[in-house]
Design a protein around this motif. Sequence first.
Motif, PDB file in Angstrom:
ATOM      1  N   VAL A  93       0.903  -0.642   0.266  1.00 33.04           N
ATOM      2  CA  VAL A  93       0.377  -0.100  -0.391  1.00 33.04           C
ATOM      3  C   VAL A  93       0.994   1.336  -0.080  1.00 33.04           C
ATOM      4  O   VAL A  93       1.581   1.655   0.997  1.00 33.04           O
ATOM      5  CB  VAL A  93      -0.873  -0.184   1.572  1.00 33.04           C
ATOM      6  N   GLY A  94       1.133   2.203  -0.905  1.00 31.96           N
ATOM      7  CA  GLY A  94       1.363   3.156  -1.170  1.00 31.96           C
ATOM      8  C   GLY A  94       1.116   4.569  -1.425  1.00 31.96           C
ATOM      9  O   GLY A  94      -0.739   4.400  -0.933  1.00 31.96           O
ATOM     10  N   GLY A  95       1.296   5.555  -1.248  1.00 30.14           N
ATOM     11  CA  GLY A  95       0.685   6.758  -1.265  1.00 30.14           C
ATOM     12  C   GLY A  95       0.199   7.060  -2.367  1.00 30.14           C
ATOM     13  O   GLY A  95      -1.242   7.812  -2.105  1.00 30.14           O
ATOM     14  N   THR A  96      -0.087   6.990  -3.453  1.00 30.64           N
ATOM     15  CA  THR A  96      -0.614   6.802  -4.777  1.00 30.64           C
ATOM     16  C   THR A  96      -1.299   5.643  -5.373  1.00 30.64           C
ATOM     17  O   THR A  96      -1.992   5.738  -6.388  1.00 30.64           O
ATOM     18  CB  THR A  96       0.657   7.429  -6.005  1.00 30.64           C
ATOM     19  N   THR A  97      -0.703   4.767  -5.404  1.00 29.53           N
ATOM     20  CA  THR A  97      -0.956   3.377  -5.489  1.00 29.53           C
ATOM     21  C   THR A  97      -0.860   1.965  -4.857  1.00 29.53           C
ATOM     22  O   THR A  97       0.424   1.956  -3.730  1.00 29.53           O
ATOM     23  CB  THR A  97       0.367   2.925  -7.069  1.00 29.53           C
ATOM     24  N   ILE A  98      -1.887   1.017  -4.938  1.00 25.15           N
ATOM     25  CA  ILE A  98      -1.857  -0.279  -4.665  1.00 25.15           C
ATOM     26  C   ILE A  98      -1.193  -0.930  -5.455  1.00 25.15           C
ATOM     27  O   ILE A  98      -1.780  -1.040  -6.192  1.00 25.15           O
ATOM     28  CB  ILE A  98      -2.491  -0.401  -3.611  1.00 25.15           C
ATOM     29  N   LYS A  99       0.114  -1.803  -4.717  1.00 25.58           N
ATOM     30  CA  LYS A  99       0.433  -2.704  -5.794  1.00 25.58           C
ATOM     31  C   LYS A  99      -0.167  -4.589  -5.132  1.00 25.58           C
ATOM     32  O   LYS A  99       0.564  -4.338  -4.294  1.00 25.58           O
ATOM     33  CB  LYS A  99       2.059  -2.947  -6.461  1.00 25.58           C
ATOM     34  N   ALA A 100      -0.484  -5.583  -5.649  1.00 19.71           N
ATOM     35  CA  ALA A 100      -1.110  -6.453  -5.089  1.00 19.71           C
ATOM     36  C   ALA A 100      -1.074  -7.362  -5.824  1.00 19.71           C
ATOM     37  O   ALA A 100      -0.612  -7.751  -7.210  1.00 19.71           O
ATOM     38  CB  ALA A 100      -2.694  -5.773  -4.520  1.00 19.71           C
ATOM     39  N   ALA A 101      -0.855  -9.109  -5.568  1.00 13.58           N
ATOM     40  CA  ALA A 101      -0.121  -9.708  -6.349  1.00 13.58           C
ATOM     41  C   ALA A 101      -1.088 -11.941  -5.289  1.00 13.58           C
ATOM     42  O   ALA A 101      -1.168 -10.818  -4.353  1.00 13.58           O
ATOM     43  CB  ALA A 101       0.812 -10.814  -6.713  1.00 13.58           C
ATOM     44  N   LEU A 102      -1.151 -12.095  -6.673  1.00 14.52           N
ATOM     45  CA  LEU A 102      -1.468 -13.866  -5.297  1.00 14.52           C
ATOM     46  C   LEU A 102      -0.026 -14.393  -6.154  1.00 14.52           C
ATOM     47  O   LEU A 102       0.345 -14.675  -6.822  1.00 14.52           O
ATOM     48  CB  LEU A 102      -2.716 -14.404  -6.533  1.00 14.52           C
ATOM     49  N   THR A 103       0.173 -14.764  -5.035  1.00 15.48           N
ATOM     50  CA  THR A 103       1.526 -15.763  -4.761  1.00 15.48           C
ATOM     51  C   THR A 103       0.946 -17.061  -4.601  1.00 15.48           C
ATOM     52  O   THR A 103       1.000 -17.140  -3.969  1.00 15.48           O
ATOM     53  CB  THR A 103       2.320 -14.886  -4.039  1.00 15.48           C
ATOM     54  N   GLY A 104       1.985 -18.184  -4.829  1.00 18.68           N
ATOM     55  CA  GLY A 104       2.070 -19.195  -4.990  1.00 18.68           C
ATOM     56  C   GLY A 104       2.959 -19.282  -3.560  1.00 18.68           C
ATOM     57  O   GLY A 104       3.636 -18.766  -3.353  1.00 18.68           O
ATOM     58  N   SER A 105       2.939 -20.896  -3.596  1.00 21.04           N
ATOM     59  CA  SER A 105       4.250 -21.569  -2.626  1.00 21.04           C
ATOM     60  C   SER A 105       5.632 -21.537  -3.353  1.00 21.04           C
ATOM     61  O   SER A 105       6.405 -21.380  -2.767  1.00 21.04           O
ATOM     62  CB  SER A 105       3.701 -22.787  -2.381  1.00 21.04           C
ATOM     63  N   ASP A 106       5.721 -21.167  -4.489  1.00 20.91           N
ATOM     64  CA  ASP A 106       6.925 -20.722  -5.452  1.00 20.91           C
ATOM     65  C   ASP A 106       7.421 -18.996  -4.781  1.00 20.91           C
ATOM     66  O   ASP A 106       9.042 -19.677  -5.218  1.00 20.91           O
ATOM     67  CB  ASP A 106       7.251 -21.180  -6.611  1.00 20.91           C
ATOM     68  N   LYS A 107       6.414 -18.551  -4.226  1.00 21.45           N
ATOM     69  CA  LYS A 107       6.891 -16.640  -4.168  1.00 21.45           C
ATOM     70  C   LYS A 107       7.354 -16.400  -4.895  1.00 21.45           C
ATOM     71  O   LYS A 107       7.319 -14.824  -5.071  1.00 21.45           O
ATOM     72  CB  LYS A 107       8.904 -17.065  -3.345  1.00 21.45           C
ATOM     73  N   GLU A 108       6.251 -16.482  -6.482  1.00 21.77           N
ATOM     74  CA  GLU A 108       6.112 -16.640  -7.200  1.00 21.77           C
ATOM     75  C   GLU A 108       4.490 -15.159  -7.527  1.00 21.77           C
ATOM     76  O   GLU A 108       4.612 -17.144  -7.811  1.00 21.77           O
ATOM     77  CB  GLU A 108       6.558 -17.258  -8.340  1.00 21.77           C
ATOM     78  N   PRO A 109       4.820 -15.080  -8.159  1.00 22.29           N
ATOM     79  CA  PRO A 109       2.678 -14.040  -8.278  1.00 22.29           C
ATOM     80  C   PRO A 109       2.672 -14.317  -9.216  1.00 22.29           C
ATOM     81  O   PRO A 109       3.743 -14.624 -10.306  1.00 22.29           O
ATOM     82  CB  PRO A 109       3.017 -12.814  -8.571  1.00 22.29           C
ATOM     83  N   PHE A 110       1.322 -15.597  -9.438  1.00 28.01           N
ATOM     84  CA  PHE A 110       0.666 -15.654 -10.997  1.00 28.01           C
ATOM     85  C   PHE A 110      -0.301 -15.161 -11.101  1.00 28.01           C
ATOM     86  O   PHE A 110      -1.343 -15.132 -12.186  1.00 28.01           O
ATOM     87  CB  PHE A 110       0.148 -17.470 -10.274  1.00 28.01           C
ATOM     88  N   LEU A 111      -0.622 -13.598 -10.570  1.00 25.44           N
ATOM     89  CA  LEU A 111      -1.747 -12.952 -10.790  1.00 25.44           C
ATOM     90  C   LEU A 111      -1.282 -10.951 -10.723  1.00 25.44           C
ATOM     91  O   LEU A 111      -0.511 -10.696  -9.365  1.00 25.44           O
ATOM     92  CB  LEU A 111      -3.292 -13.145 -10.212  1.00 25.44           C
ATOM     93  N   ARG A 112      -0.855 -10.360 -11.069  1.00 25.33           N
ATOM     94  CA  ARG A 112      -0.511  -9.166 -10.054  1.00 25.33           C
ATOM     95  C   ARG A 112      -1.436  -8.000 -10.632  1.00 25.33           C
ATOM     96  O   ARG A 112      -2.107  -8.437 -12.085  1.00 25.33           O
ATOM     97  CB  ARG A 112       0.503  -8.506 -11.025  1.00 25.33           C
ATOM     98  N   VAL A 113      -2.403  -7.126  -9.435  1.00 21.00           N
ATOM     99  CA  VAL A 113      -2.875  -5.737 -10.439  1.00 21.00           C
ATOM    100  C   VAL A 113      -2.219  -4.675  -9.455  1.00 21.00           C
ATOM    101  O   VAL A 113      -1.598  -4.684  -8.284  1.00 21.00           O
ATOM    102  CB  VAL A 113      -4.182  -6.167  -9.550  1.00 21.00           C
ATOM    103  N   ARG A 114      -2.555  -3.752 -10.086  1.00 22.18           N
ATOM    104  CA  ARG A 114      -2.671  -2.239  -9.700  1.00 22.18           C
ATOM    105  C   ARG A 114      -4.061  -1.916  -9.263  1.00 22.18           C
ATOM    106  O   ARG A 114      -5.037  -2.055  -9.932  1.00 22.18           O
ATOM    107  CB  ARG A 114      -1.011  -1.687 -10.567  1.00 22.18           C
ATOM    108  N   ARG A 115      -3.845  -1.019  -8.601  1.00 24.76           N
ATOM    109  CA  ARG A 115      -4.883   0.184  -8.238  1.00 24.76           C
ATOM    110  C   ARG A 115      -4.805   1.023  -7.366  1.00 24.76           C
ATOM    111  O   ARG A 115      -3.463   1.664  -6.223  1.00 24.76           O
ATOM    112  CB  ARG A 115      -6.154  -0.559  -7.327  1.00 24.76           C
ATOM    113  N   ASP A 116      -4.978   2.206  -8.259  1.00 28.10           N
ATOM    114  CA  ASP A 116      -5.026   4.014  -7.065  1.00 28.10           C
ATOM    115  C   ASP A 116      -5.335   3.359  -5.987  1.00 28.10           C
ATOM    116  O   ASP A 116      -6.023   3.407  -5.418  1.00 28.10           O
ATOM    117  CB  ASP A 116      -5.710   4.984  -7.982  1.00 28.10           C
ATOM    118  N   THR A 117      -4.848   4.622  -5.349  1.00 23.77           N
ATOM    119  CA  THR A 117      -5.315   4.175  -3.375  1.00 23.77           C
ATOM    120  C   THR A 117      -6.215   5.622  -3.520  1.00 23.77           C
ATOM    121  O   THR A 117      -5.747   6.535  -4.374  1.00 23.77           O
ATOM    122  CB  THR A 117      -3.475   5.098  -2.882  1.00 23.77           C
ATOM    123  N   ALA A 118      -7.365   5.332  -2.989  1.00 23.60           N
ATOM    124  CA  ALA A 118      -8.074   6.950  -2.645  1.00 23.60           C
ATOM    125  C   ALA A 118      -7.310   7.566  -2.418  1.00 23.60           C
ATOM    126  O   ALA A 118      -6.177   7.555  -1.019  1.00 23.60           O
ATOM    127  CB  ALA A 118      -8.991   5.997  -1.380  1.00 23.60           C
TER     128      ALA A 118
END
Length: 325
Positions: A16-41
């Motif tokens: 969670v950042g001041g301008t952007t939220i970077k998010a992911a779903l991460t498998g047990s190999d520690k690698e994200p299999f889905l990445r998304v970005r949203r503007d912080t409200a």
Amino acid sequence: MSLQEHQANYVIALDVGGTTIKAALTGSDKEPFLRVRRDTATEGPRAVVAGILDLVAELAAEGLARRGGPPAGVGLAVPGVVDEAAGVAGYSANLGWRDVPLAALVGERLAAEGAGDVPVVLGHDVRTGGLAEGRLGAGAGVGRFFFVALGTGIAGAIGVGDRMEPGAHGGAGEIGHVVVRPGGPRCGCGQYGCLETVASASAVGRAWAESSGAAGASAADAARAVRTGDARANGVWRNAVDALADGLLVVVNLLDPEVVIVGGGLAEAGETLLDPLRSALAAKATFQRLPEVVPAALGESAGCLGAGLLAWDHSQLPQIPEVSP
């Protein structure tokens, strides 16, 4: 049905950042299999929290569709003062919140969405980024390192083995508020001459704007001018590098790290920053054995990757490597 049978082999990670939220779903190999970005409200702290909760619910629904179950855990990296043990976001000037029980709120939202009792862990954004650099990036295999992020401010994180040291009150690594220029510019913390008032990306940008007369000039503009040999830019850059070397020498004296990892916006200047920084640090040292000074390897992904690592560390599932079909 056991927790292991019920929960799927992935976690939710948010940076969670001041301008952007970077998010992911991460498998047990520690690698994200889905990445998304949203503007912080931008409508205030309640809106920021609501946006976080909605995004977590959205990611949980996506994880259920892809993996057939709720997440094994959630990791949240947030700025400011963080009580990691209590899961409370204590204070953030950029986000405007105070004493938000964020881990509990996320857990309650997931339970309301039918995900059950999902472990939720909160981490300081710079320490979380340092965790990722230590395990997956420039600090991998290093026994003791210091991660410093040069952005709007300056913050640091102490890595020991495969963990980050939070300190007794969650304030370990605050190199940005070491006074390196007594009587210098007033800092937001109330002191004068803190390192971040001289050597942060925002400080370099302000100094270059004043020196060049170009309103709105940035640290990146200053770095470009340095590479062209501009004398004014060289002066601005030299002042910042010299102050940063003073701050890092304090780190060397107190912590004796093997490696200093330099990240954040100012570090995007690469060797334009790191080469004179190494030279300045060497010139100031007397008896100290200096650490290797290296660039961060993970860039802006570090916080989200670190949040995923936190979630796995606190999940109740065994971390079984995934096997591709």
